[in-house]
Every structure is written in C-alpha cells, then in structure tokens.
Design a protein around this motif. Sequence first.
Motif, PDB file in Angstrom:
ATOM      1  N   GLU A  59      57.514   5.485 -19.937  1.00  8.38           N
ATOM      2  CA  GLU A  59      56.455   5.435 -20.940  1.00  8.38           C
ATOM      3  C   GLU A  59      56.899   4.667 -22.188  1.00  8.38           C
ATOM      4  O   GLU A  59      56.097   3.996 -22.831  1.00  8.38           O
ATOM      5  CB  GLU A  59      56.022   6.859 -21.325  1.00  8.38           C
ATOM      6  CG  GLU A  59      55.324   7.626 -20.219  1.00  8.38           C
ATOM      7  CD  GLU A  59      54.060   6.927 -19.766  1.00  8.38           C
ATOM      8  OE1 GLU A  59      53.340   6.386 -20.635  1.00  8.38           O
ATOM      9  OE2 GLU A  59      53.797   6.919 -18.555  1.00  8.38           O
ATOM     10  N   TYR A  67      58.962   2.100 -22.351  1.00  6.63           N
ATOM     11  CA  TYR A  67      58.889   0.666 -22.076  1.00  6.63           C
ATOM     12  C   TYR A  67      57.439   0.199 -21.959  1.00  6.63           C
ATOM     13  O   TYR A  67      57.109  -0.926 -22.358  1.00  6.63           O
ATOM     14  CB  TYR A  67      59.661   0.338 -20.802  1.00  6.63           C
ATOM     15  CG  TYR A  67      61.151   0.465 -20.959  1.00  6.63           C
ATOM     16  CD1 TYR A  67      61.897  -0.565 -21.535  1.00  6.63           C
ATOM     17  CD2 TYR A  67      61.828   1.615 -20.544  1.00  6.63           C
ATOM     18  CE1 TYR A  67      63.277  -0.449 -21.694  1.00  6.63           C
ATOM     19  CE2 TYR A  67      63.194   1.736 -20.699  1.00  6.63           C
ATOM     20  CZ  TYR A  67      63.918   0.700 -21.270  1.00  6.63           C
ATOM     21  OH  TYR A  67      65.279   0.826 -21.437  1.00  6.63           O
ATOM     22  N   LYS A  68      56.578   1.059 -21.402  1.00 11.09           N
ATOM     23  CA  LYS A  68      55.156   0.707 -21.350  1.00 11.09           C
ATOM     24  C   LYS A  68      54.586   0.535 -22.747  1.00 11.09           C
ATOM     25  O   LYS A  68      53.835  -0.406 -23.023  1.00 11.09           O
ATOM     26  CB  LYS A  68      54.377   1.794 -20.601  1.00 11.09           C
ATOM     27  CG  LYS A  68      54.587   1.809 -19.098  1.00 11.09           C
ATOM     28  CD  LYS A  68      53.722   2.881 -18.451  1.00 11.09           C
ATOM     29  CE  LYS A  68      53.885   2.890 -16.939  1.00 11.09           C
ATOM     30  NZ  LYS A  68      53.069   3.948 -16.286  1.00 11.09           N
ATOM     31  N   SER A 108      53.299  -3.052 -24.137  1.00  4.62           N
ATOM     32  CA  SER A 108      51.845  -3.076 -24.356  1.00  4.62           C
ATOM     33  C   SER A 108      51.489  -3.300 -25.815  1.00  4.62           C
ATOM     34  O   SER A 108      50.322  -3.484 -26.150  1.00  4.62           O
ATOM     35  CB  SER A 108      51.223  -1.757 -23.876  1.00  4.62           C
ATOM     36  OG  SER A 108      51.704  -0.662 -24.644  1.00  4.62           O
TER      37      SER A 108
END
Length: 298
Positions: A63, A65-66, A70
Amino acid sequence: MKAAFIHKSKVDKLFDLLNYIILTTVMMLVLYPLYFIVIASISDPMQVSLGKVWLWPKGLTIEGYKAVFSNNQLMVGFRNSLFYAVIGTVFSLVLTLPAAYSLSRRDLKGRNIFTFFLVFTMFFSGGLIPSYLLVKDLGMLNTIWSIIIPGSVSVWNIIMSRTFFQSTIPNELLEAAKVDGCSNKRFFISIVIPLTTPLIAVMILFSCVSYWNSYFNAMIYLKEHALFPLQLVLREILVQNTVSFSLIKDQALVDQQQQLAMLVKYAVIIVASAPVLILYPFLQKYFVKGIMIGSIKG
C-alpha cells in the motif's frame, strides 16, 4: 611456485578473530537500518509499530508503494530531481574539468592567485541574502537555472581534479603534442579527457548525489510546485500530513492515516535512494581509483 606457509601464533589468531568480530559488527550496524527500511516498507505498519518486525516482513503489503506511485506530485518531483541531476552534472563537468586542468598547468600565469580566491570561498561566502538577491537580479528566480547553476561548481571538486591532472598528465606529454602541432584545446579534448575516466566517474557520482539530495536551494528559490525536486516534495507531504492529523477528530481515522503515512515514509526512502544505489556499483572501481590518486599527491 607455491606460497610459503606462514604459521600464525595463538596471539595472531586471536587478533584476527577480534578483527573479524569488530568488522562484522560494524557492517551489521551499517546494513541493518537499510535492511529494516526495506522490510518495513512492505510490512503491516501495526506490526512495525509494535516492534514485531525484526528480520522478516510481517503482514506483507504494498500500500505504501501504491500511495507513492499514485501521487502525481511525487512523480513530478522524481522527474524534476532526475532532470536536475543529469543537467546539473553535465554543467558541473563542463565547468569543473577545464578550470581544474587550467590550474594544473605550470605555465598559467597567476594560477596561485586564482587558487587562493577559489579556496577563500570555501571558508567565507556572501551569505543567504546576497545569494538570493544575486539569483533574483540574474532573472533565475523560480526557474530551473536557480537549482542548476548555483550548485554547478564545487571548489573541492576543482582542487581534487587539479591534483589528479598534476599527478596523471605529465608535462612531457604536452610538449610532445605541441611538437606535433597540437593546440591546447585539442590536447585537452583528445588526450586529457580520455585519460581521466576515473576522475570523470568520480565527478559524476559526486555531482549526481549532490543534486539529488539538494533541497535548500529549491526551498529558497522556487515557488511553483511543478518545479519542486523530490526532496522538497517529500518535505511538503510530511508537513501536510502533520497538519492534517491535528485536524481530524476521529481517533480511529487518525491511527489509520498515521499507519499509511508510516508506510509512505518507508517507501519514499526506498524510491528516493534507489537511483543513487543503482548508479554507485557501476562507478565504484573508478571512484576508488580517482579518490586515491587525487589524495596521494598534490
């Protein structure tokens, strides 16, 4: 011919054993924090907060890295830092190498005076306000040039490069080239530059790391977020997260946001450090050679 066998006494063996123990301990003290950041960035933040993450990641998650990839602002900062590092390094090489080579030439009149004024700037500078006014008067305020040009020349790099040239390029080589009709410009480009590969590699590494980690000039000279380097973007995100936590009344939501912020923090460290860590192994052999040559003589 076989090497002669050297018999070690018990004292020598004990000394070697202590050296191995000390060096291994120091290595672990250096490497473990880096390893911990890696495993913490993919672990459940609650497990990290409770101190349960030591050797292996627990509660695998990406999460953090997301959230990093993003975030458009982070990617813009990453792109800007990469641009500043590449263009700034080119500027640094173009300015540093000719200056250092000129100062290494014995036939340059007044080279000691030039060297004195360069070294003088290492101990005494104009200060923040005069530097800001200079950048403003030159029309570089809030532009990419306010990041690239002020940091493009390092006196330390010039001195190290000058020492390298003095210890590597003999005067006899220049005299032989002049006999063949070689000009100073051609001698520098065609002969000196190809012989200074280790030095160029060291300058590239130093300049890239300096530009990549730089944030103070951007904080002073830049106003548009579209020009912010990665380091300044990370600072803005941390400040914003601190303020937002103080405005949320729901404690459960605060805890959730703090856990996500922790994951983002670890992930950002990995993302921000990766380019330099990738670059270093390719330049390591030149780095060691260039540093040693530049430090022995001069």
